[in-house]
Design a protein around this motif. Structure first.
Motif, short mmCIF file in Angstrom:
data_model
loop_
_atom_site.label_atom_id
_atom_site.label_comp_id
_atom_site.label_asym_id
_atom_site.label_seq_id
_atom_site.Cartn_x
_atom_site.Cartn_y
_atom_site.Cartn_z
N ARG A 188 1.00 -1.05 -0.23
CA ARG A 188 -0.17 0.29 -0.64
C ARG A 188 0.82 1.21 -0.06
NH1 ARG A 188 -3.69 0.62 5.42
NH2 ARG A 188 -1.42 1.32 6.40
N LEU A 189 0.31 1.79 -1.00
CA LEU A 189 1.28 3.42 -1.13
C LEU A 189 1.24 4.42 0.03
CD1 LEU A 189 3.80 4.77 -2.41
CD2 LEU A 189 1.88 5.22 -4.00
N GLU A 190 1.76 4.43 0.84
CA GLU A 190 1.07 5.81 1.79
C GLU A 190 1.72 7.56 2.01
OE1 GLU A 190 2.21 4.86 5.45
OE2 GLU A 190 0.68 2.39 5.37
N ARG A 191 1.20 7.96 0.88
CA ARG A 191 1.36 9.59 1.53
C ARG A 191 1.27 10.53 2.27
NH1 ARG A 191 2.04 10.73 -4.44
NH2 ARG A 191 1.45 8.33 -6.01
N GLU A 192 1.52 11.67 2.41
CA GLU A 192 1.39 12.32 4.26
C GLU A 192 1.98 13.83 3.16
OE1 GLU A 192 3.96 11.72 7.85
OE2 GLU A 192 4.46 10.05 6.58
N PRO A 193 1.61 14.33 3.29
CA PRO A 193 2.27 15.98 3.10
C PRO A 193 3.77 16.64 4.45
CG PRO A 193 0.67 16.53 4.63
CD PRO A 193 0.55 15.06 3.85
N ARG A 199 9.52 22.15 5.45
CA ARG A 199 9.51 22.08 4.26
C ARG A 199 10.85 24.35 4.57
NH1 ARG A 199 4.59 22.73 2.32
NH2 ARG A 199 4.63 24.95 1.31
#
Length: 266
Positions: A188-193, A199
């Motif tokens: 499962r591909l997990e994305r988070e900003p 930044r």
């Protein structure tokens, strides 16, 4: 004829033929008028001992298992049929002597007129029906009683084998299905900003890789033998009514009145 035989030891004793086969039991003993020794016996044979046949005692002797006679069981079975409850005629007596190949006395020879008897009973009931009788019934004195008899069926049971039952265990093979829950891993591909302090940072652009190992469950079948029940053979006794039949005889009385001129009347 054996001189050692006594009427009291003959009655109800077993009768054994010349070949050692049991014929039946003694019913009535008849004595000779001349020697006063047992000369004939009747033997109860057939179902429930309903048939009685005359058997000669010439050459007979007593042993532990009964009275051994010099005639065969087949001769007794084939003997002329006579009614032991009634008097024998001269012809019937002659038939008995002839059947057993015995010399018949004069009293047993068939004649036009009756002659005196040559034997008399001893030990059991019964007055007539003996070899050599004239067929005339014996008269009784006034006031003397007569006994009326009858046959009755007596039933008994015997335990006999009717069959055998065996319990046999054997193995059969059948297909069986079992549902088993299994699990496996998926990617499962997990994305988070990117937030916060990250930044303001810089990252070099280039190739990069990451490796993850995946797993899954596979079902495996094993067998084991377990006891499930016990089985044994048992017997139970069932009682039911069954009807049996047989012929029986009974005696009846008939009154005959004699009148002076009017003849007789029953």
């Amino acid at each position: 004829m054996a001189t050692t035989l006594r009427p009291e030891e003959l009655v109800d004793n077993a009768v054994v033929d010349v070949d050692g086969r049991k014929i039946g039991k003694v019913g009535t003993v008849y004595l000779s008028d001349e020697s006063r020794q047992p000369e004939w016996v009747t033997v109860r044979t057939g179902l429930f001992g309903q048939k009685e046949s005359f058997v000669p005692l010439q050459g007979a002797h007593m042993e532990s298992d009964g009275v051994h006679v010099s005639v065969s069981k087949d001769q007794v079975s084939d003997a002329p049929r006579t009614d032991t409850d009634t008097d024998l005629t001269g012809e019937e007596s002659a038939e008995l002597y002839s059947h057993y190949n015995l010399p018949a006395p004069r009293a047993a020879m068939p004649e036009e007129t009756g002659t005196s008897g040559t034997a008399e009973t001893a030990g059991t009931t019964g007055e007539g029906g003996r070899p050599g009788d004239t067929g005339m019934p014996r008269s009784r004195a006034e006031g003397e009683s007569m006994t009326r008899s009858e046959e009755r069926l007596r039933a008994s049971t015997e335990n006999v084998e009717t069959g055998r039952v065996r319990l046999h265990k054997y193995v059969v093979t059948e297909e069986q299905q079992v549902t088993v829950p299994v699990s496996h891993e998926e990617v499962r591909l997990e994305r988070e900003p990117v937030t916060g302090a990250e930044r303001g940072t810089t990252h070099d652009i280039g190739e990069e890789e990451q490796e993850v190992t995946l797993h899954r469950e596979e079902p495996h079948v094993t067998k084991e033998s377990v006891p499930v029940e016990k089985v044994r053979l048992g017997k139970e006794k069932v009682t039911e009514d069954e009807t049996i039949s047989g012929e029986v005889r009974r005696e009846k009385f008939d009154i005959e009145e004699e009148r002076g001129r009017g003849g007789s009347e029953r």
